[in-house]
Design an enzyme around this catalytic site. Structure first.
Site, mmCIF file in Angstrom:
data_model
loop_
_atom_site.group_PDB
_atom_site.id
_atom_site.type_symbol
_atom_site.label_atom_id
_atom_site.label_comp_id
_atom_site.label_asym_id
_atom_site.label_seq_id
_atom_site.Cartn_x
_atom_site.Cartn_y
_atom_site.Cartn_z
ATOM 1 C CE LYS A 129 2.082 -35.082 0.069
ATOM 2 N NZ LYS A 129 3.458 -35.344 -0.391
ATOM 3 C CG HIS A 131 -4.267 -60.936 -6.135
ATOM 4 N ND1 HIS A 131 -3.181 -61.708 -6.469
ATOM 5 C CD2 HIS A 131 -5.239 -61.812 -5.758
ATOM 6 C CE1 HIS A 131 -3.479 -62.992 -6.324
ATOM 7 N NE2 HIS A 131 -4.720 -63.074 -5.881
ATOM 8 C CB SER A 158 5.351 -31.309 2.404
ATOM 9 O OG SER A 158 6.222 -30.686 1.470
ATOM 10 C CD GLU A 188 5.339 -42.189 4.264
ATOM 11 O OE1 GLU A 188 5.970 -42.087 3.216
ATOM 12 O OE2 GLU A 188 4.847 -41.214 4.856
#
Ligand code: ARG
Length: 462
Positions: free
Chosen positions: A288, A161, A282, A295
């Site tokens: 970043k 979980h 980024s 992804e």
């Protein structure tokens, strides 16, 4: 501008030319050119087979085979110029063959239809794709095994979980992503067998009227058997659907790994760091470092699922035998295979180049994750597990109330809840010990993980 239907393979019975847009709509060459190599192989085998059946002379077979070899060379060199009238790769190959060898080219299609031809070519393509995906899967499996070896000894929280649950070895976690890929390899090997049934010799739908030895033909093309029913052979695309299902499941497996690696690489977790080579920056925020390949892997799993459902919807309710709907079978399969050809090697490279961060993992090891071991402590002293669970729950509540971690809660607090606790309860608070207690087959103890690793290694050596 309209195309002369008389130049079409099927132009004989038509008096009007085909509408230009309808011709473009019909044309599958923009994608099925990728079957070129398979079409040439299939055609060579067919020329030999009908030669043996007495349809062609030995000389004609030789001419056709030489011509087809030449077409194959032109295709792989990219020098074969397609014509507007080439409505698919099969037409283009036959047209070019005619230019090269003359009238004999017109005999090649004897007893053959594009229905059994395309089903054959496509099965050959899928067989090759299965081999490519299997090889790429092995590369990821090797990368996981290499991680399991190099990260041996590191302990991190295991999650259920997405909540801290029990401590586990990082190597055990890496290998938890090895086995799903192993099952994917098995699945591919199984669907390979079901794909390796030869449609050629089924004709348009009813079979071949000449004495073609289909078993020998199957053999010569690397198929295991000739298809047992000509209608079924030209109709079904279940092999393509199975390939897409396997691809989708590989995508799903990779997405689960990707998701956890994304989470582990956040500052909040800090369990791993991705290498620069597999990260992206980024355009706005200079600080970043984004896990884009992970992804994309996560996102592409969705696309792979869509390709499967798309093909199933295409083949659903198609009346027997060949219907042009089936021309739509190829793009999703090509797209799935192309995506996996990048997803898998990228995942392997990313795994090999990331760094584990032992301090981050160590810092996340909360003594509360040993609550089950505390309950086991009571069990070993004769307390039934359900009761032990309840008592330890009370201890956890007490520790939270006092804001004192479980391992520093005074013994008196333990003893106030159960007289079974004595000073040796402190030994429970050792993450190594907790991990190494789970030493039966499949457990996270180092001993069990080493045995697991040996099994995994055997599977990737082949
Ligand atoms: N381009 C077609 C396909 O990919 C080849 C088969 C054509 N067969 C036919 N009966 N029109 O499905």
């Amino acid at each position: 501008m309209e195309q002369a239907s008389s130049k079409k393979l099927w132009g004989g019975r038509f008096s009007e030319n085909q509408n230009e847009l309808a011709a473009e709509f019909n044309n599958s060459l923009p994608f099925d050119f990728r079957l070129g190599e398979m079409d040439v192989r299939g055609s060579i085998a067919w020329a030999k087979a009908i030669g043996q059946a007495g349809i062609l002379t030995a000389e004609e077979v030789e001419d056709l085979c030489a011509g087809l070899e030449k077409v194959g060379e032109e295709l792989s060199a990219g020098s074969l110029a397609f014509h507007p009238g080439d409505e698919d790769i099969h037409t283009a190959v036959e047209r070019r063959l005619g230019e090269l060898v003359g009238a004999a080219a017109g005999k090649l299609h004897t007893g053959r239809s594009r229905n059994d031809q395309v089903a054959t070519d496509f099965r050959l393509w899928v067989l090759q794709a299965v081999d490519n995906v299997s090889a790429d899967l092995k590369v990821v499996q090797r990368a996981l095994v290499a991680r399991a070896v190099s990260d041996l000894g590191l302990i991190l929280p295991g999650y259920t979980h997405l909540q801290r649950a029990q401590p586990i070895l990082l190597s055990h976690w890496w290998l938890s992503h090895f086995w799903p890929l192993q099952r994917d390899c098995q699945r591919l090997a199984e669907l390979r067998q079901r794909t390796a049934w030869l449609p050629l010799g089924s004709g348009a739908l009813a079979g071949v009227p000449f004495a073609v030895n289909r078993s020998a033909l199957a053999d010569s093309l690397g198929f295991e058997h000739p298809s047992p029913n000509s209608l079924d052979a030209v109709s079904d695309r279940d092999f393509a659907a199975e390939f897409l299902f396997s691809a989708a499941l590989v995508g799903v497996h990779l997405s689960r790994l990707a998701e956890m690696l994304i989470i582990f690489s956040t500052a909040e977790f800090g369990f791993i760091e991705l290498s620069d080579a597999y990260s992206t920056g980024s355009s706005l925020m200079p600080q970043k470092k984004n896990p884009d390949p992970l992804e994309l892997t996560r996102g592409k799993a969705g696309m792979l699922i869509g390709l499967l459902t798309g093909l199933l919807a295409t083949i659903k309710s198609t009346p027997s035998a060949y219907d042009k709907d089936l021309q739509e079978d190829k793009s999703p399969v090509f797209q799935a295979a192309d995506n996996l050809r990048l997803m898998l090697p990228v995942m392997a490279g990313l795994l090999g180049s990331l760094k584990a961060k032992p301090q981050g993992m160590q810092a996340a090891l909360d003594p509360a994750m040993l609550a089950t071991d505390l309950a086991d402590y009571l069990v070993q002293r004769g307390v039934p597990f359900r009761q032990a669970h309840h008592l330890v729950g009370q201890i956890v509540r007490r520790s939270q109330g006092l804001n004192i971690p479980l391992d520093r809660l005074p013994l008196a607090e333990y003893q106030a809840i159960s007289a079974h606790f004595s000073s040796d309860v402190r030994e429970v608070f050792d993450f190594n010990r907790a991990v190494n207690r789970r030493k039966e087959i499949g457990g996270t103890a180092e001993e069990a993980v080493l045995a697991q690793l040996a099994e995994a290694r055997k599977l990737i050596e082949v």
